[in-house]
Each structure stands twice: as C-alpha cells, then as structure tokens.
Design a protein around this motif. Structure first.
Motif, short mmCIF file in Angstrom:
data_model
loop_
_atom_site.label_atom_id
_atom_site.label_comp_id
_atom_site.label_asym_id
_atom_site.label_seq_id
_atom_site.Cartn_x
_atom_site.Cartn_y
_atom_site.Cartn_z
N ARG A 194 74.42 50.44 37.34
CA ARG A 194 74.16 50.12 38.75
C ARG A 194 75.35 49.47 39.43
NH1 ARG A 194 68.00 47.58 38.23
NH2 ARG A 194 66.99 49.47 37.40
N THR A 195 76.29 48.93 38.69
CA THR A 195 77.43 48.26 39.31
C THR A 195 78.49 49.24 39.78
OG1 THR A 195 78.72 48.02 37.27
CG2 THR A 195 77.07 46.33 37.73
N GLY A 196 78.45 50.47 39.28
CA GLY A 196 79.47 51.45 39.62
C GLY A 196 80.75 51.31 38.84
N LEU A 197 80.81 50.34 37.91
CA LEU A 197 82.03 50.14 37.13
C LEU A 197 82.13 51.11 35.95
CD1 LEU A 197 82.08 46.24 37.03
CD2 LEU A 197 83.58 47.72 38.37
N ALA A 198 81.02 51.62 35.47
CA ALA A 198 81.02 52.50 34.30
C ALA A 198 80.99 53.96 34.72
CB ALA A 198 79.83 52.19 33.40
N ALA A 199 81.65 54.78 33.93
CA ALA A 199 81.68 56.22 34.16
C ALA A 199 81.51 56.94 32.84
CB ALA A 199 83.00 56.64 34.81
N PRO A 200 80.91 58.12 32.84
CA PRO A 200 80.79 58.88 31.61
C PRO A 200 82.17 59.29 31.07
CG PRO A 200 79.27 59.71 33.26
CD PRO A 200 80.20 58.76 33.96
N GLY A 201 82.19 59.54 29.78
CA GLY A 201 83.43 59.98 29.16
C GLY A 201 83.16 60.73 27.88
N LEU A 344 94.49 46.46 29.87
CA LEU A 344 95.20 47.56 30.53
C LEU A 344 94.27 48.68 31.01
CD1 LEU A 344 98.11 47.60 27.98
CD2 LEU A 344 98.38 47.14 30.42
N THR A 345 92.97 48.52 30.80
CA THR A 345 92.05 49.60 31.14
C THR A 345 91.09 49.28 32.27
OG1 THR A 345 90.60 48.85 29.32
CG2 THR A 345 92.11 50.68 28.85
N TRP A 346 90.63 48.02 32.36
CA TRP A 346 89.53 47.78 33.30
C TRP A 346 89.94 47.76 34.76
CZ3 TRP A 346 87.28 42.33 31.66
CH2 TRP A 346 88.30 41.39 31.61
N ALA A 347 91.22 47.70 35.04
CA ALA A 347 91.65 47.85 36.43
C ALA A 347 91.19 49.19 37.00
CB ALA A 347 93.17 47.73 36.54
N PHE A 348 91.09 50.20 36.16
CA PHE A 348 90.77 51.54 36.63
C PHE A 348 89.27 51.83 36.62
CE2 PHE A 348 94.97 51.26 34.75
CZ PHE A 348 95.71 51.41 35.91
N ASN A 349 88.50 50.88 36.09
CA ASN A 349 87.06 50.90 36.35
C ASN A 349 86.78 50.30 37.71
OD1 ASN A 349 87.39 50.50 33.17
ND2 ASN A 349 85.53 51.68 33.57
N LEU A 350 87.56 49.29 38.10
CA LEU A 350 87.44 48.74 39.45
C LEU A 350 87.89 49.75 40.50
CD1 LEU A 350 88.77 45.06 39.21
CD2 LEU A 350 86.49 45.79 39.93
N SER A 351 88.99 50.43 40.24
CA SER A 351 89.54 51.36 41.23
C SER A 351 88.88 52.73 41.16
CB SER A 351 91.04 51.53 41.02
OG SER A 351 91.32 52.21 39.80
N GLY A 352 88.25 53.06 40.03
CA GLY A 352 87.56 54.33 39.87
C GLY A 352 88.42 55.49 39.43
N HIS A 353 89.69 55.27 39.15
CA HIS A 353 90.57 56.39 38.79
C HIS A 353 90.22 56.96 37.41
CE1 HIS A 353 92.99 54.50 41.97
NE2 HIS A 353 93.52 55.68 42.13
N PRO A 354 90.36 58.28 37.24
CA PRO A 354 90.17 58.86 35.91
C PRO A 354 91.33 58.48 35.00
CG PRO A 354 91.03 60.52 37.39
CD PRO A 354 90.77 59.29 38.23
N ALA A 355 91.05 58.33 33.72
CA ALA A 355 92.09 57.90 32.78
C ALA A 355 91.80 58.47 31.41
CB ALA A 355 92.17 56.37 32.73
N LEU A 356 92.87 58.68 30.66
CA LEU A 356 92.77 59.32 29.35
C LEU A 356 93.66 58.59 28.36
CD1 LEU A 356 92.77 63.11 28.56
CD2 LEU A 356 94.52 61.67 27.50
#
Length: 395
Positions: A194-201, A344-356
């Motif tokens: 519900r927070t929008g911070l998590a994305a499937p992977g 080094l990873t959670w900044a892109f959960n805040l910004s929403g960018h895809p990352a690998l």
C-alpha cells in the motif's frame, strides 16, 4: 529456461518429467539450504500434466492477438512460452503474482523462504527446515527478503523465482547469491504494497530467463529497448554520494563496468553534475510507517522530490546509472552491525526507477557481488537487453 519450453513443445521431454526432476532436486538439497517453506509436489505434477495435455492438443484456433496465449504477427507473444518451466514463488501468498507465469505454461513448485514474523531482520529467510543459507557459504546470509527465491535459483533447484522489492529485496539477494535480479518500475505491475515502495521482481540464472519473465508479465515492449544499439551511455557512481560502501564490492562492480566498456556494451559519460543523491534512509522509513508524524512525512516528500529532480537531470544525459548493488559482502547470520545492505538500492524504491543486479564476480570470501543497473521509468527492456549483451559478450 527456453530450452525447457522448446523441448516440451517439441515432445522430446514431458513437463511432468521436468517438474519431477525439479522436485527431486528440492527434496535432496532443501534440508541444507532451507530455501522453501512449502513444496507443492502433488499439485505441481498435476499442473505439469495439464501443460503436457495442452501442448499435445496444440494452440487454440483462432489464436488471440495478445495475452499469455499470444497471437501471430508483429509484437505477438508465443503460445505457452514457459511450457513446463518449474517456478518458485515468493512466500505463501505468492501465487497471485505468479498468475501470468502459470498462464504462460509455468508450473509453481513451492513457496520460498522469507523472514518469519518476529524474527530479527538479519534472519532474512526461515524455511521449512530452518534458517536459509547462502549457497556459496552456509555461514553467510543470502540477503533478503527474497532469500529463498535467490537461493533456489542460484542452487539450480528452479530456473526462475518470483520476488518483490521494497528496499532491495530482489537485488541484494541476487547480488549475494550470484544471479540476475530485476525490480520493475514501481506502479507498473500489480503490487499488494500500500505504500507504493515495493514492486514485483524476478530472480533468474540469466538475463534471457529474466527477460522471459518480463515478456510474460509486462505490457508490450518498445522495439528500441528490446533490440538496443550499443554502446549505451552510462554514469558510474560508487556510492551515490552518501553510502560509504566497502572497497571490495566497489572494486568488483567497477571491474564489471570496465568489462562492459571494453566489450562495447556501455559508454561512460561525465554528467553535468556528480550523481549525488540525498540519503533516503529517513524518508523511506517515514513513508513505510503509517504512524509517522506529519513533520517526518513532510521531510520525506522533500527528500523524494529533490532526488527525483537530480535523477531526472542525470537521465537527461545518460541512459543508465551504474553502482555496486550492495555496500558490503554477504555478512554472517548475526547481522552486519550498523551497515544497511539497502544503502545503494532503496533510493530507487522511493523514485520508482527499474533496476537490475547483474553478477559482478567473487570477493576474497568466495561469495558473489553484484553490479547495479538503474534505468529511466518503464525501461526494463533496456536493462534486460544490456544485461543480455553483457552475458553474450563475456561468455
């Protein structure tokens, strides 16, 4: 993974036999690795039999132009592209997220380990047989929270496992177990968070296998990203301006970048300003906690907005941002102390960018490290294509 589906379609192997072999591997190895909380042997064999029956009957006619059972012509998706592929799903409630994979012919064989309720955060995975261990060194953590998923893939129990990433939960275990881990753009695919911070992977042995997952779950991909011209422009940052990583993971990631440059996969460019972000730790924590006070939430939104502005400026001049995936090597099961593996990873959960996270070699402790690739929103296909090119060129 493509070889499994091709063999099932060709009739040289049955999905039932592929799944039975995967279940045998799990039964033999999981008492040591503790990657699974549940194994669904009976249901998996039943589903594999259904896949065999579908393949024997052939594709339906007329073939639909889109969806998991794809159509023919430009942009169409293959029929049952994952026929007979054993798939592990993250946690006991992971089947919902795995729906598109099952519709594509995949077979869910079990639920992978995640941190159990009430366990210390260092205990990244708790399987049916005990604490989840890193397959390279049992005294080290596999990372998490997609702990069992990464271990199951790295140990060859299954070729593909679903994950979810709220702060690095796919990418960190991918790095520490030596596999590919992709976090999708936040909000692009369904998520229970519900927070929008998590994305499937997804966690996979190769970029090609991760790309097969992406084709099964994603909207149509632009041809420009699916078949990129090389090299792609990239910016390197060892620490994003705040993280303070250990020297060895930085050196391993940078060596991987240099190999990509030498192979013509990426071209490093100098941005107008250094890739410096604000430390997202307090902002992430405030947004994650529904009880955060208004002042903390206001500060969190300011940090997010400023980092979004800086990332937009960076991606206006380059297509990729490259960093180490984790700031440390895999630590022991007692935990790393004050060092956050998410730095080094959670900044892109805040910004929403895809990352690998792409495997970047091994440290002196014998454990893997990862190279972290970040792309503009919606550019997952670019990440996968660059990762695939890196694999092909490096052998």
């Amino acid at each position: 993974m493509a070889e499994i589906a091709s063999a099932v379609h060709a009739g040289t192997v049955r999905a039932v036999d592929v799944v039975a072999e995967a279940l045998e591997r799990i039964g033999r190895a999981d008492p040591v690795l503790c990657a699974f909380t549940e194994v669904w042997a009976e249901e998996a064999l039943r589903r594999a039999g259904e896949v065999d029956a579908l393949v024997e009957a052939g594709p339906p006619r007329p073939v639909r132009p889109s969806g998991p059972i794809g159509g023919e012509g430009p942009g169409a998706r293959a029929w049952l592209p994952l026929a007979g592929v054993p798939v592990a799903v993250k946690g006991r409630h992971g089947l919902r997220a795995a729906g598109p994979l099952l519709a594509a012919g995949g077979v869910a064989v079990g639920a992978t380990a995640v941190p159990a309720p009430g366990t210390p955060w260092q205990t990244w995975g708790l399987g049916a047989h005990g604490r989840t261990v890193n397959p390279w060194r049992a005294d080290r953590t596999p990372g998490g929270s997609s702990a069992g998923a990464a271990v199951a893939v790295a140990a060859g129990l299954v070729p593909l496992a679903t994950g979810s990433d709220g702060a690095g939960s796919v990418r960190i275990p991918a790095a520490w177990c030596g596999v590919v881990g992709l976090k999708a753009t936040n909000g692009l695919l369904p998520s229970r968070d519900r927070t929008g911070l998590a994305a499937p992977g997804v966690l996979a042995r190769t970029a090609a296998d991760a790309a097969a997952w992406w084709r099964a779950v994603s909207p149509p991909t632009t041809a420009a990203d699916a078949r990129p011209s090389l090299p792609r422009t990239a910016v390197w940052s060892p620490d994003l301006g705040f993280a303070g990583p250990d020297p060895e993971p930085v050196a391993l990631a940078r060596a991987a970048v240099d190999r990509l440059v030498d192979a013509g996969v990426v071209r490093l460019v100098r941005p107008p300003a250094p890739p410096l972000l604000l430390d997202p730790a307090s902002a992430w924590s405030a947004l994650r906690d529904p009880g955060s006070d208004p002042a903390a939430l206001a500060d969190a939104h300011l940090v997010r907005a400023e980092n979004n502005r800086r990332l937009a400026r960076l991606f206006a001049g380059a297509e990729l941002l490259l960093t180490p995936t984790a700031p440390t090597a895999p630590h022991g099961h007692e935990g790393p102390g004050d060092v956050y593996s998410t730095a080094l990873t959670w900044a892109f959960n805040l910004s929403g960018h895809p990352a690998l996270s792409l495997p970047a070699g091994f440290g002196t402790d014998g454990c893997p490290a990862g190279l972290h690739l970040v792309a503009p929103h919606g550019r997952e296909a670019l990440l996968l294509a660059v990762a695939g090119a890196a694999e092909r060129l490096s052998g």
